[in-house]
Design a protein around this motif. Sequence first.
Motif, mmCIF file in Angstrom:
data_model
loop_
_atom_site.group_PDB
_atom_site.id
_atom_site.type_symbol
_atom_site.label_atom_id
_atom_site.label_comp_id
_atom_site.label_asym_id
_atom_site.label_seq_id
_atom_site.Cartn_x
_atom_site.Cartn_y
_atom_site.Cartn_z
ATOM 1 N N LEU A 73 56.723 53.751 56.655
ATOM 2 C CA LEU A 73 58.139 54.088 56.721
ATOM 3 C C LEU A 73 58.683 53.593 58.053
ATOM 4 O O LEU A 73 58.038 53.768 59.088
ATOM 5 N N TYR A 74 59.858 52.986 58.016
ATOM 6 C CA TYR A 74 60.436 52.408 59.228
ATOM 7 C C TYR A 74 61.953 52.503 59.181
ATOM 8 O O TYR A 74 62.543 52.714 58.124
ATOM 9 N N LYS A 75 62.591 52.333 60.321
ATOM 10 C CA LYS A 75 64.051 52.353 60.408
ATOM 11 C C LYS A 75 64.576 50.959 60.094
ATOM 12 O O LYS A 75 64.223 49.992 60.767
ATOM 13 N N LEU A 76 65.416 50.867 59.079
ATOM 14 C CA LEU A 76 65.924 49.580 58.598
ATOM 15 C C LEU A 76 66.549 48.727 59.692
ATOM 16 O O LEU A 76 66.301 47.529 59.772
ATOM 17 N N SER A 77 67.370 49.334 60.535
ATOM 18 C CA SER A 77 68.136 48.555 61.512
ATOM 19 C C SER A 77 67.290 47.999 62.656
ATOM 20 O O SER A 77 67.774 47.192 63.438
ATOM 21 N N GLU A 78 66.033 48.387 62.752
ATOM 22 C CA GLU A 78 65.208 47.948 63.871
ATOM 23 C C GLU A 78 64.256 46.800 63.544
ATOM 24 O O GLU A 78 63.571 46.306 64.439
ATOM 25 N N TRP A 79 64.223 46.381 62.291
ATOM 26 C CA TRP A 79 63.292 45.330 61.871
ATOM 27 C C TRP A 79 64.012 44.276 61.042
ATOM 28 O O TRP A 79 65.008 44.566 60.389
ATOM 29 N N ALA A 80 63.478 43.081 61.036
ATOM 30 C CA ALA A 80 63.988 42.031 60.154
ATOM 31 C C ALA A 80 63.741 42.470 58.709
ATOM 32 O O ALA A 80 62.884 43.320 58.439
ATOM 33 N N ILE B 53 67.779 56.766 57.925
ATOM 34 C CA ILE B 53 67.636 58.047 58.617
ATOM 35 C C ILE B 53 66.271 58.226 59.289
ATOM 36 O O ILE B 53 66.015 59.262 59.878
ATOM 37 N N GLN B 54 65.426 57.231 59.223
ATOM 38 C CA GLN B 54 64.131 57.304 59.915
ATOM 39 C C GLN B 54 64.396 57.494 61.410
ATOM 40 O O GLN B 54 65.295 56.865 61.970
ATOM 41 N N PRO B 55 63.658 58.376 62.068
ATOM 42 C CA PRO B 55 63.878 58.535 63.515
ATOM 43 C C PRO B 55 63.785 57.186 64.226
ATOM 44 O O PRO B 55 62.928 56.360 63.895
ATOM 45 N N PRO B 56 64.660 56.943 65.174
ATOM 46 C CA PRO B 56 64.674 55.642 65.858
ATOM 47 C C PRO B 56 63.359 55.373 66.591
ATOM 48 O O PRO B 56 62.694 56.290 67.064
#
Length: 132
Positions: free
Chosen positions: A57-64, A84-87
Amino acid sequence: MTTPTPTDRVRLRLKPEGPHSGYVDGAWWPRSADLTTEIPDLLAALETRIGPVDRVLYKLSEWAHAPAKLPVGTRRIRLDGYRIQPPHTVEVLGFNRNRVVLLVVPPDASPAHAESTMSDAAAPVRTTTIDA
């Protein structure tokens, strides 16, 4: 000359196994924001801790952009991106329900900052939040 193993290539620090203390179980400093490139070595390094991995599980906005499933060895690992994954975290879930939550150090962090952050996150009695 020996070929580096995945555990040699991954920049990872984990708390010692034992009672859970704090939100994260350690820290990971990937070399890029490309999850599909970075995740195979991380999973190989974590398998000794949590067994075969089922999901990340990962935060969408932080990865390609990453596919929903990624072939890793003979398995296909689910990559679940959430808004909504913790940053600055990834959560790695094993088939046996074991899990590891890692603080992600940005790939472009300075080595000094990365080392300090990783050491703090992997401290056995660290109980601070991710924001701290």
